[in-house]
Design an enzyme around this catalytic site. Structure first.
Site, PDB file in Angstrom:
ATOM      1  N   ARG A  47      55.419  26.539  28.369  1.00 51.84           N
ATOM      2  CA  ARG A  47      55.882  25.392  29.067  1.00 51.84           C
ATOM      3  C   ARG A  47      57.116  25.816  29.934  1.00 51.84           C
ATOM      4  NH1 ARG A  47      55.556  20.255  25.071  1.00 51.84           N
ATOM      5  NH2 ARG A  47      53.273  20.349  24.463  1.00 51.84           N
ATOM      6  N   ASP A 155      63.005   6.560  24.634  1.00 52.69           N
ATOM      7  CA  ASP A 155      62.426   7.747  24.628  1.00 52.69           C
ATOM      8  C   ASP A 155      63.608   8.921  25.164  1.00 52.69           C
ATOM      9  OD1 ASP A 155      59.348   8.953  24.250  1.00 52.69           O
ATOM     10  OD2 ASP A 155      60.847  10.379  25.233  1.00 52.69           O
TER      11      ASP A 155
HETATM   12  C1  LIG Z   1      53.832  11.808  20.357  1.00 54.52           C
HETATM   13  S1  LIG Z   1      54.842  10.905  21.325  1.00 54.52           S
HETATM   14  C2  LIG Z   1      54.456   9.482  20.499  1.00 54.52           C
HETATM   15  C3  LIG Z   1      54.197   8.128  21.519  1.00 54.52           C
HETATM   16  C4  LIG Z   1      53.870   6.665  20.717  1.00 54.52           C
HETATM   17  N1  LIG Z   1      55.157   6.468  20.001  1.00 54.52           N
HETATM   18  C5  LIG Z   1      52.707   6.744  20.319  1.00 54.52           C
HETATM   19  O1  LIG Z   1      52.843   6.971  18.989  1.00 54.52           O
HETATM   20  O2  LIG Z   1      51.721   6.904  20.915  1.00 54.52           O
HETATM   21  C6  LIG Z   1      56.418  11.407  20.881  1.00 54.52           C
HETATM   22  C7  LIG Z   1      57.287  11.135  21.766  1.00 54.52           C
HETATM   23  O3  LIG Z   1      58.854  11.026  21.136  1.00 54.52           O
HETATM   24  C8  LIG Z   1      59.730  11.457  22.112  1.00 54.52           C
HETATM   25  N2  LIG Z   1      60.789  12.347  21.464  1.00 54.52           N
HETATM   26  C9  LIG Z   1      61.089  13.479  20.969  1.00 54.52           C
HETATM   27  N3  LIG Z   1      62.185  13.479  20.386  1.00 54.52           N
HETATM   28  C10 LIG Z   1      62.915  12.534  20.567  1.00 54.52           C
HETATM   29  C11 LIG Z   1      64.247  12.127  20.235  1.00 54.52           C
HETATM   30  N4  LIG Z   1      65.106  12.984  19.730  1.00 54.52           N
HETATM   31  N5  LIG Z   1      64.707  11.007  20.592  1.00 54.52           N
HETATM   32  C12 LIG Z   1      63.821  10.140  21.048  1.00 54.52           C
HETATM   33  N6  LIG Z   1      62.502  10.371  21.502  1.00 54.52           N
HETATM   34  C13 LIG Z   1      61.948  11.655  21.178  1.00 54.52           C
HETATM   35  C14 LIG Z   1      58.965  12.510  23.012  1.00 54.52           C
HETATM   36  O4  LIG Z   1      59.691  12.695  24.260  1.00 54.52           O
HETATM   37  C15 LIG Z   1      57.738  11.812  23.057  1.00 54.52           C
HETATM   38  O5  LIG Z   1      57.528  11.020  24.303  1.00 54.52           O
END
Ligand SMILES: C[S@@+](CC[C@H](N)C(=O)[O-])C[C@H]1O[C@@H](n2cnc3c(N)ncnc32)[C@H](O)[C@@H]1O
Length: 285
Positions: A47, A155
């Site tokens: 990445r 997010d």
């Molecule tokens: C796999 S996606 C899940 C999206 C959605 N909730 C779903 O279940 O389809 C995980 C998301 O968590 C966000 N994320 C990771 N660490 C985070 C943090 N510390 N605070 C807020 N968002 C975070 C990432 O940027 C990503 O967009």
């Protein structure tokens, strides 16, 4: 025929030294909560190679020098975090949660006197989750179960938020949306050659996007919300971080409100003021 020798960019052969990986990993996990065990070294290299190409920095060593010795972190942190977050999402992902929202949560809240429902998608990625919520709640308004609703969608990644705000998705991604809802809430492009669709402005106007880090000590939620979806993000955190995040989410939830987590996540052992009402759906006591 004379063949030209193509020199691949230096970054293609470069590898992260263990010490560099450890510096990056501890910064990333402290800032975002995302666990970075040594098994993630190859993923991080892949990445960051893209990020190196974008910045024109030739090697990982130089990138780390820039970040940690030359105060580059201040401006680069957002891009570093964008590079490491996993953003997989879908419309109607883990569809039973949306059935529970429609058939259990909305009727229960409405019966308890909630007319203007506040719902929060707490790791919303590119927006499929909050727009799915909006479709379900828009229907509830039409059926006069609710007077109105608002969706807060947050997010950590600025990349996903920019794309979520646009509300444009490849046509294939809209497949899980039931046809009657797709007809009402998704717009076909004017140019039939374009293989993408846009969420209806009425729905887009109901969803407010903001950048928020779940690692923050306090969440900027002024008025307690009635429903929180925090799905498929806790799995990236270690247990103590999961406990802190869940406890802060509970503080933002109105009494009798609901919290939904991902199917592969659990709240067990954290002693939270929640009771389970369905698989991975909980009610605030
Ligand atoms: C796999 S996606 C899940 C999206 C959605 N909730 C779903 O279940 O389809 C995980 C998301 O968590 C966000 N994320 C990771 N660490 C985070 C943090 N510390 N605070 C807020 N968002 C975070 C990432 O940027 C990503 O967009």
């Amino acid at each position: 025929m004379h063949k030209h020798k193509i020199n691949p960019p230096q970054t293609a052969f470069d590898h992260l030294e263990l010490r560099e990986f450890q510096m990056l990993a501890s910064y990333i996990s402290e800032y975002s909560g995302i666990k970075m065990p040594p098994t993630k070294k190859t993923m991080l290299e892949g990445r960051l190679r893209r990020r190196l190409r974008a910045t024109g920095i030739a090697t990982f060593a130089e990138y780390c020098r820039y970040l940690f010795d030359e105060d580059g972190l201040e401006s680069e942190a957002i891009f570093l975090i964008d590079a490491v977050t996993t953003n997989k999402t879908d419309f109607f992902r883990e569809a039973n949660h949306f059935d529970v929202l429609k058939n259990v949560i909305v009727p229960d809240l409405a019966e308890g006197g909630v007319a203007d429902l506040r719902i929060w998608s707490a790791a919303c990625s590119t927006g499929a989750e909050p727009y799915t919520m909006a479709m379900v709640l828009e229907e509830a308004v039409e059926e006069r179960q609710l007077r109105s609703y608002s969706v807060l969608a947050t997010d950590l990644s600025t990349d996903v938020l920019a794309s979520a705000r646009k509300g444009i998705y490849p046509t294939s991604m809209l497949k899980p949306v039931p046809a009657p809802l797709r007809r009402k809430y998704v717009l076909e492009p004017k140019d039939p050659e374009m293989d993408c669709m846009r969420i209806h402005p009425r729905l887009r106007s109901r969803v407010g996007f903001a950048r928020m880090n779940l690692m923050d000590e306090a969440y900027p939620v002024e008025e307690a919300v009635h429903v929180i979806f925090c799905r498929n993000v806790l799995i990236y955190f270690d247990k103590p971080t999961q406990a802190k995040v869940l406890s802060r989410l509970c503080d933002c939830l109105a009494t009798g409100g609901y919290l939904t987590i991902g199917h592969s996540e659990t709240i067990s052992g954290f002693g939270l003021p929640l009771r389970m009402i369905s698989n991975t759906v909980f009610q605030r006591l």
